[in-house]
Design a protein around this motif. Structure first.
Motif, PDB file in Angstrom:
ATOM      1  N   ARG A  68       8.373  79.940 -38.011  1.00 39.95           N
ATOM      2  CA  ARG A  68       9.419  79.250 -37.253  1.00 39.95           C
ATOM      3  C   ARG A  68      10.662  80.125 -37.105  1.00 39.95           C
ATOM      4  O   ARG A  68      11.004  80.891 -37.999  1.00 39.95           O
ATOM      5  CB  ARG A  68       9.799  77.954 -37.955  1.00 39.95           C
ATOM      6  CG  ARG A  68       8.707  76.930 -37.944  1.00 39.95           C
ATOM      7  CD  ARG A  68       9.178  75.642 -38.613  1.00 39.95           C
ATOM      8  NE  ARG A  68       8.203  74.595 -38.482  1.00 39.95           N
ATOM      9  CZ  ARG A  68       7.248  74.340 -39.358  1.00 39.95           C
ATOM     10  NH1 ARG A  68       7.149  75.073 -40.434  1.00 39.95           N
ATOM     11  NH2 ARG A  68       6.397  73.358 -39.146  1.00 39.95           N
ATOM     12  N   THR A  69      11.341  79.937 -35.975  1.00 43.43           N
ATOM     13  CA  THR A  69      12.640  80.543 -35.745  1.00 43.43           C
ATOM     14  C   THR A  69      13.638  79.410 -35.581  1.00 43.43           C
ATOM     15  O   THR A  69      13.438  78.516 -34.760  1.00 43.43           O
ATOM     16  CB  THR A  69      12.625  81.424 -34.483  1.00 43.43           C
ATOM     17  OG1 THR A  69      11.619  82.424 -34.645  1.00 43.43           O
ATOM     18  CG2 THR A  69      13.968  82.086 -34.271  1.00 43.43           C
ATOM     19  N   SER A  79      17.926  73.591 -35.165  1.00 47.52           N
ATOM     20  CA  SER A  79      16.821  73.393 -34.239  1.00 47.52           C
ATOM     21  C   SER A  79      15.802  74.494 -34.487  1.00 47.52           C
ATOM     22  O   SER A  79      16.129  75.681 -34.399  1.00 47.52           O
ATOM     23  CB  SER A  79      17.335  73.453 -32.800  1.00 47.52           C
ATOM     24  OG  SER A  79      16.264  73.420 -31.902  1.00 47.52           O
ATOM     25  N   CYS A  80      14.575  74.116 -34.805  1.00 47.54           N
ATOM     26  CA  CYS A  80      13.537  75.098 -35.123  1.00 47.54           C
ATOM     27  C   CYS A  80      12.381  74.972 -34.141  1.00 47.54           C
ATOM     28  O   CYS A  80      12.057  73.877 -33.691  1.00 47.54           O
ATOM     29  CB  CYS A  80      13.010  74.888 -36.537  1.00 47.54           C
ATOM     30  SG  CYS A  80      14.235  75.098 -37.818  1.00 47.54           S
ATOM     31  N   LYS A  81      11.747  76.108 -33.832  1.00 48.34           N
ATOM     32  CA  LYS A  81      10.536  76.078 -33.021  1.00 48.34           C
ATOM     33  C   LYS A  81       9.551  77.101 -33.567  1.00 48.34           C
ATOM     34  O   LYS A  81       9.941  78.120 -34.149  1.00 48.34           O
ATOM     35  CB  LYS A  81      10.843  76.323 -31.551  1.00 48.34           C
ATOM     36  CG  LYS A  81      11.331  77.688 -31.221  1.00 48.34           C
ATOM     37  CD  LYS A  81      11.545  77.809 -29.720  1.00 48.34           C
ATOM     38  CE  LYS A  81      11.847  79.251 -29.353  1.00 48.34           C
ATOM     39  NZ  LYS A  81      11.922  79.442 -27.923  1.00 48.34           N
ATOM     40  N   VAL A  82       8.280  76.821 -33.361  1.00 48.32           N
ATOM     41  CA  VAL A  82       7.220  77.704 -33.834  1.00 48.32           C
ATOM     42  C   VAL A  82       7.115  78.872 -32.859  1.00 48.32           C
ATOM     43  O   VAL A  82       6.910  78.669 -31.661  1.00 48.32           O
ATOM     44  CB  VAL A  82       5.880  76.947 -33.943  1.00 48.32           C
ATOM     45  CG1 VAL A  82       4.765  77.893 -34.322  1.00 48.32           C
ATOM     46  CG2 VAL A  82       5.992  75.824 -34.954  1.00 48.32           C
ATOM     47  N   THR A  83       7.273  80.095 -33.376  1.00 47.66           N
ATOM     48  CA  THR A  83       7.213  81.274 -32.519  1.00 47.66           C
ATOM     49  C   THR A  83       5.893  82.017 -32.648  1.00 47.66           C
ATOM     50  O   THR A  83       5.482  82.692 -31.710  1.00 47.66           O
ATOM     51  CB  THR A  83       8.363  82.236 -32.841  1.00 47.66           C
ATOM     52  OG1 THR A  83       8.321  82.553 -34.226  1.00 47.66           O
ATOM     53  CG2 THR A  83       9.702  81.607 -32.501  1.00 47.66           C
TER      54      THR A  83
END
Length: 92
Positions: A68-69, A79-83
């Motif tokens: 995650r970033t 706010s996190c998202k899978v990169t």
């Protein structure tokens, strides 16, 4: 001696004791003559590994981990998202 120094010495002794115990008991797989092999793969999507027996007495399994970033907005919310994805395949 000050309390901080005594506390540090006791924590160091505890860490050495735990580490020594872990080293003495970690040889179970080696005592049976088994070797554990592990591979790590990075990908932009989740991968499937092999789960099961390759041949009698040799079992493989895998685990997937999202990478995650995370960023923060002006209000301080995260706010996190899978990169990307990391897969660990191990056989023994």
């Amino acid at each position: 001696m000050s309390r901080k120094l005594i506390r540090r010495v006791l924590l160091a002794a505890l860490a050495i004791g735990v580490g020594g115990t872990a080293m003495l008991t970690a040889g179970d797989a080696e005592a049976r003559g088994r070797r554990i092999e592990q591979w790590t793969y990075e990908s932009d999507r989740p991968l499937k590994g092999y789960e099961g027996f390759l041949f009698p007495g040799y079992y493989c399994s895998y685990r997937r981990f999202p990478v995650r970033t995370c960023t923060f907005d002006r209000q301080g919310r995260e706010s996190c998202k899978v990169t990307s994805w990391r897969m660990e395949q191990s056989c023994s």
